[in-house]
Design an enzyme around this catalytic site. Structure first.
Site: not given
Ligand SMILES: *Cc1c(COP(=O)(O)O)cnc(C)c1O
Length: 637
Positions: A169, A360-361, A366, A468, A472
């Site tokens: 990952h 995101k985190r 990032k 991911t 979305k």
């Molecule tokens: C989808 C999701 C993530 C992953 O987001 P990335 O942009 O791919 O890092 C992190 N936290 C939450 C709450 C999510 O729904």
């Protein structure tokens, strides 16, 4: 294999299973997800109690039950805590005992009283290692097969390899699990012995293939000998599995040519790609019902389980009524979020402004910092020329920092400080607002993403395995500003270059820059707007109550810019200017949104799981149509 180690003075813990129902989507199937909880065994507590050692008895109980008390909150960082090692082993041990118990109960093709034939185990069982966190499953299965079931080591190893698959990952070196040998020796001596046995047999094979190449043996050893002796859990997974995959095409390629190069060369055909996906049930049907409804009106509802059918929307690209409807739905979602932000954070935002969303985190790779530098740049431009035309934006950040991650916490502090300054400046007014979405989590993502105009996917090329969040947003009709990283590349391939805002250096360009010696300061000197922003962080412009508060952050950008923020700043700002231009061309923007929605079919997790099933687990979908248990109910298959 001779068994030299055995457990003594053990700490015995019960694993209590909790079966969580996972209902399928309108298919009359409910699977169970088995979760485990650690429970102290009770036998000796009365003895302690009677001896007046009540406190010791209770403390012992805590020691056991603490194993599953918390999920470690770190993201993309390895923290080698003993409690975490215990937790990983506990979950794996419970699961493997459970798998073997079920396998034995089935008695596949076994006559009465005959011995269980474990050679059919890989035909009936597939174990997918989701990262290296359950990698102790490999030595644990071998321990159970060799020490308990009495199989020869080589046969047990072969059964293990045919049963396990490993999904990697991350490429970040600081995230790879490398447990110190001393810790394993102390807690899991038998497993360490098995790992050594796997390694010595593996290296013997490598040595046959590559005679006179001791450096290759050193590089490929599961046991790292330079510095503190450690077990490289990713290497253990590669050797112990029949399939290894990354989670996007670029990531899988980099695993093969870089991170696990020697292994990819040695194991031809073991390395694969499985691009991640998201479920269209949660990330469209549930979270954006009005968008789902208009899609259903136009192309029916089969897309819910076959997302490629969204391609059918492309024929409406010149249908003004449909484009207006898409715009109206986005507007409604944006108005709702404006109210939510007012209620939750007491910030008034303009729902006609561009919603620019980075959720995101919080992590340096990032690059939330790159985004806030853009916000600061916009602020400086507005202050510089308040009467000039500025396309109004609401920039939202959301995400958690790992508790011990200083730079991530400094980044949150900077975002909040800039927000406080920008949001209260009457010169700025509605032209720019900044919102930090506290406690960002899935339930908040379900609200925010359907209201987003612009999705920020700006990781340094070669650092985001897939992402991911990017998917979305695409499904919900936001446009992406992003780097050529992770699944962004495949999103661009699906929707076409003209429907996504791509900027920044490629993996190859970054490698070249690193090789030639990267100096962030050169980029800062060359760009007056960037230079101004860095000065503002350094001088405490946004943190006047404590001007030195963010000095570590400023120093990190100037002198240790590991993720090439300064090198990508200029391209990012120029691309953001382009985004603003297109945003005011409403017709063009909405058409691009439609192209994104219609091209998002690949990013369904249904496609991902089908590929795992076919290429790794060797299983086919169940064709039996189950009847609904409810009398008179319609069966929608
Ligand atoms: C989808 C999701 C993530 C992953 O987001 P990335 O942009 O791919 O890092 C992190 N936290 C939450 C709450 C999510 O729904």
């Amino acid at each position: 294999m001779k068994m030299d180690s055995k457990w003594v003075d053990t700490h015995d813990v019960y694993a209590v299973p909790y079966d969580t129902p996972i209902p399928g989507f309108r298919n009359n199937i409910v699977n169970t997800l088995r979760l485990w909880s650690a429970k102290a065994e009770n036998r000796f507590h009365l003895k302690f109690f009677n001896n007046g050692e009540y406190v010791k008895a209770v403390m012992d109980r805590n020691r056991s039950e603490n194993i599953t008390r918390v999920l470690y909150p770190n993201d993309n960082i390895f923290v080698g805590k003993q409690l975490r090692l215990k937790q990983e082993y506990f979950l794996v041990a419970a699961t493997l005992q459970d798998i073997i118990r079920r396998f034995k109960n089935k008695k596949y093709g076994v006559r009465e009283n005959a011995r269980i034939d474990f050679n059919t185990f890989p035909d009936k069982v597939a174990i997918q290692l989701n990262d290296t966190h359950p990698s102790l499953g490999i030595p644990e299965l071998l321990r159970l097969l060799v020490d308990i079931e009495g199989l020869p080591f080589d046969q047990a190893f072969d059964i293990g390899v045919r049963s396990f698959g490993y999904t990697n990952h991350t490429l970040l070196p600081e995230a790879l699990e490398r447990w110190p040998v001393t810790m394993l020796q102390n807690l899991l001596p038998r497993h360490l012995e098995i790992i050594y046995e796997i390694n010595s047999k593996f290296l013997a094979q490598v040595a046959i293939r590559y005679p006179d190449d001791p450096d290759r043996l050193r590089r490929m050893s599961i046991v790292e000998e330079d510095g503190e002796k450690r077990i490289n859990m990713a290497y253990l997974c590669i050797v112990g599995s029949h399939a290894v995959n990354g989670v996007a095409a670029l990531h899988s390629k980099l695993l093969k040519i870089d991170t696990f190069k020697d292994f990819a060369e040695y194991y031809q055909g073991k390395f694969q790609n499985k691009t991640n996906g998201v479920t269209p049930r949660r990330w469209l049907l549930l979270c954006n019902p009005s968008l789902a409804d208009v899609i259903i009106e136009r192309i029916g509802e089969k897309w819910v389980t076959n997302l490629d059918l969204l391609q059918g929307l492309k024929k409406f690209e010149d249908d003004g009524r449909f484009l207006d409807t898409l715009e109206r739905i986005k507007n409604d979602n944006k108005v709702r979020i404006a109210q939510y932000i007012k209620d939750e954070f007491d910030i008034t935002i303009d729902s006609t402004s561009m919603y620019d969303v980075h959720v995101k985190r919080i992590h340096e790779y990032k690059r939330q910092l790159l985004n806030i530098l853009h916000v600061m740049t916009l602020y400086n431009r507005i202050k510089d020329k308040p009467s000039e035309k500025h396309v109004p934006r609401t920039v939202m950040f959301g995400g958690k920092a790992a508790p011990g991650y200083h730079m991530a916490k400094q980044t949150i502090k900077l975002i909040n400080s800039v927000a406080k300054c920008v949001n209260n400046d009457p010169i700025v007014g509605n032209k720019l607002k900044v919102v930090f979405l506290e406690n960002y989590r899935v339930s908040m993502a379900e609200k925010i993403i359907p209201a987003a105009d612009l999705s920020e996917q700006i990781s340094t090329a070669g650092t985001e395995a897939s992402g991911t969040g990017n998917m979305k947003f695409m499904i919900n009709g936001a446009l992406t500003i992003g780097t050529l990283d992770g699944a962004n590349i495949e999103m661009m391939e699906e929707c076409g270059k003209k429907n996504i805002f791509i900027f920044g250096m490629t993996v190859e360009e970054i490698a070249e820059l690193r090789k030639n010696g990267y100096n962030a300061n050169e980029y800062i000197k060359k760009n007056s707007e960037l230079s101004h922003c860095i000065d503002q962080i350094e001088s405490g412009f946004f943190t006047p109550d404590d001007p030195d508060l963010l000095k570590d952050l400023a120093e990190s950008i100037r002198y240790h810019d590991r993720f090439f923020i300064c090198a990508d700043y200029d391209a990012y700002i120029k691309t953001q200017d382009q985004v603003s231009k297109v945003y005011v061309d409403r017709k063009k923007w909405i058409k691009m949104c439609l192209q994104n929605i219609a091209s998002s079919g690949k990013f369904s997790t249904d496609r991902t799981i089908t590929e795992y099933a076919t290429d790794i687990w060797g299983i086919k979908p169940n064709t039996i149509v189950l009847k609904s248990p409810y009398e008179g109910a319609e069966i929608n298959n």
